[in-house]
Design an enzyme around this catalytic site. Structure first.
Site, PDB file in Angstrom:
ATOM      1  N   SER A 249       0.835  -1.185   0.000  1.00 27.32           N
ATOM      2  CA  SER A 249       0.000   0.000   0.000  1.00 27.32           C
ATOM      3  C   SER A 249       0.883   1.252   0.000  1.00 27.32           C
ATOM      4  CB  SER A 249      -0.971  -0.049   1.186  1.00 27.32           C
ATOM      5  OG  SER A 249      -1.980   0.910   1.073  1.00 27.32           O
ATOM      6  N   ASN A 250       0.720   2.151   0.956  1.00 26.99           N
ATOM      7  CA  ASN A 250       1.619   3.300   1.011  1.00 26.99           C
ATOM      8  C   ASN A 250       3.065   2.860   1.230  1.00 26.99           C
ATOM      9  OD1 ASN A 250      -0.455   5.072   0.607  1.00 26.99           O
ATOM     10  ND2 ASN A 250      -0.410   5.974   2.653  1.00 26.99           N
TER      11      ASN A 250
END
Length: 571
Positions: A249-250
């Site tokens: 994800s991030n």
């Protein structure tokens, strides 16, 4: 390779053995599966070990599919008892207003022959343990040190009313009496300085612009920690120590940004479902604000069935009506508005698979939560300066702000996700008329992307700062993404990134996993468990393949669309 130049502060060293190991804080797989968080003996004054255990429990639960029968710990993954030491510190990016957290776990059985470090960044805006189920679960049982960064976000909230924040050890402390991980430039007592300041939203640093540097600093801190932990094998340098970066994800976006940096400090990268803004894609802020407005209405389209119950509520019909009044959908009745909202999302790149998986994000109001925080971060706004008037506070039942208690503040570092609502902290705004009281705020947030004016230009300038470049030539990179991702759709992120990197002549490998969406932790919900599979096994497999390539020259995995069968059978 250039010498380490990063200065570290608030350094701590702790030992973790017996019932307080590195990977699960003594909870083991059974303890991680318990639904309630580990309790504090004194709710207002938890011990350091209680805070750490609860933070590790929370971050495992937020990332991994731990449901019995789901396969974690049996078919893939590890919750092994790994004794060792932790080294933690604050560091700063040049010019940053606020520090960020670094943590290195060094197992007692560190493999001195391999000399490996797995460096990672938290997913989402999570705290320092936010990638423990990703990097820790793979690296620690192999005898690698694991280095973490919260990449300038995290759960170091600050109580503006009490003037209290989070110290290096996770405990609550008064500003001026201890070194805090986040102390906003907003003195307590000012009219706008009320409620809770959130680091990702209020640091005024736009941390996403420096994600790659955060990862590099975590790797530097790992070498520093290894020199302390293993002085007989020192010095540890980038020339004699293997560095593999992994994140989801991030965190996946962060390790891809680290791959851009010059020098041969990094040996390989595995990025899972990365939030990455590349040429030809769409920025997170763009598609998040679009989804926040249109998705509640579009999900009423019966062609998207079956969907979780959260997607089909009376509030969604109210959203359709407000969209029509604002001229954002067309048609003569509610049925036509639903179809048009669906059509508009498809036209802008949303697949039906992404819309179906995004239903829970819509039902949980996650789009608004992301947009509120990121608008402030991209615009580098401080406390009380949000261009759409949003803030954060502990809320009463009717959603009015109130002061927090000692017991509530004590949970923030361990329980928070870095983006409210959660851990008792909610979003504060001036509601607009029923039946859709959040609509006005969402229109304002969307206008920061589509409109004009100083605030819009300021937010878009911040978004421009996070655009990705190709990885360093010769660096092995594997990108893994679920085809059904409804939070960071593959079409907006991984696909354009891989295309950009390959056009630049980089050897980036791409696995597209059928029937995988963004949140493995959502597989505890029966509907999601029936329709999807976890992505983490494929991230671990990509790491295994990269390790084999580095160890003995095995070929890197080929690009692949990986066909799977969902747990509930064919779709």
């Amino acid at each position: 390779m250039a010498a380490i130049t990063t200065a570290f502060s608030a350094e701590l060293e702790t030992f973790h053995h017996d019932d307080d190991d590195l990977l699960t804080a003594g909870l083991g797989l059974d303890g991680l599966r318990v639904m309630a968080p580990p309790a504090f003996a004194d709710a207002a004054r938890p011990t350091l070990s209680e805070l750490r255990r609860r933070a590790i429990w929370s971050n495992w639960r937020g990332i991994a599919d731990l449901v019995p029968g789901g396969g974690y710990g049996d078919l893939y993954g590890s919750t092994a008892d790994v004794p060792g030491r932790e080294f933690s510190a604050f560091a700063r990016i040049d010019g940053a207003r606020q520090p960020h957290r670094l943590l290195v776990q060094v197992p007692d059985d560190f493999d001195t022959g391999k000399r490996c470090v797995v460096v990672t960044a938290s997913s989402g805006s999570r705290g320092i343990y936010g990638a423990i189920a990703v990097a820790g679960a793979w690296g620690l049982p192999k005898g690698c040190a694991v280095a973490y960064t919260d990449k300038g976000a995290g759960t170091d909230y600050f109580d503006l009313d009490a003037g209290k924040g989070i110290a290096a050890d996770g405990t609550v402390a008064t500003a001026g009496e201890a070194a805090l991980a986040f102390a906003p430039d907003a003195p307590a007592g000012e009219a706008t300085a009320r409620g809770v300041a959130v680091k990702h939203a209020h640091s005024q640093d736009n941390p996403e612009a420096d994600w790659g540097l955060h990862v590099r600093q975590a790797a530097e801190f790992a070498l520093h920690a290894l020199d302390k932990a293993r002085p007989g094998e020192a010095p540890f340098t980038f020339d004699n120590t293997r560095i593999i970066a992994v994140g989801i994800s991030n965190g996946g976006g962060a390790v891809l940004r680290a791959a851009e940096l010059e020098g041969d400090w990094l040996d390989a990268v595995v990025a899972g479902e990365p939030n990455i803004d590349a040429e030809g894609g769409r920025s997170l802020y763009d598609y998040t604000t679009e989804a926040a407005l249109l998705m509640p209405c579009a999900l009423l389209d019966q062609t998207l069935a079956p969907l979780p119950a959260a997607a089909g509520s009376a509030a969604s019909l109210g959203r359709c009506s407000r969209l029509r009044m604002a001229g954002l959908v067309e048609g003569d009745d509610a049925a036509a508005w639903v179809v048009d909202a669906h059509r508009r999302l498809n036209a802008s790149g949303w697949s039906d698979e992404a819309l179906k998986a995004g239903a829970l994000s819509s039902g949980f109001d996650l789009w608004r939560a992301i947009a509120v925080t990121y608008a402030s971060a991209y615009g580098r706004y401080g406390v009380g300066q949000h261009p759409c008037g949003f803030g954060f506070a502990v809320l009463n039942e009717p959603f009015s702000p109130r002061a927090s208690s000692d017991a509530e503040r004590a949970t923030w570092w361990a329980d928070g996700s870095g983006i409210p609502p959660g851990a008792g902290v909610g979003i504060v705004e001036m509601p607009t008329a029923v039946p859709d009281p959040t609509f006005g705020g969402l229109q304002c947030l969307r206008a920061l992307w589509t409109g004009e004016g100083d605030a819009a230009h300021r937010v878009r300038a911040g978004v421009a700062e996070v655009r990705a470049a190709p990885p360093r030539a010769g660096l092995p990179v594997v990108v893994v993404h679920g085809t059904d991702d409804g939070l960071v759709p593959m079409a907006f992120s991984s696909q354009p990134y891989v295309a950009m990197a390959k056009a630049a002549g980089r050897d980036v490998r791409f696995w597209q996993v059928r029937n995988a969406q963004h949140f493995d932790a959502f597989l505890g919900l029966p509907d999601y468990a029936a329709r999807y599979l976890p992505l983490l096994p494929y991230v671990y497999e990509a790491l295994d393949r990269v390790e084999a390539h580095l160890d003995n020259g095995a070929p890197l995995p080929a690009d692949a669309v990986i066909e799977t069968t969902p747990r509930g059978g064919s779709r």
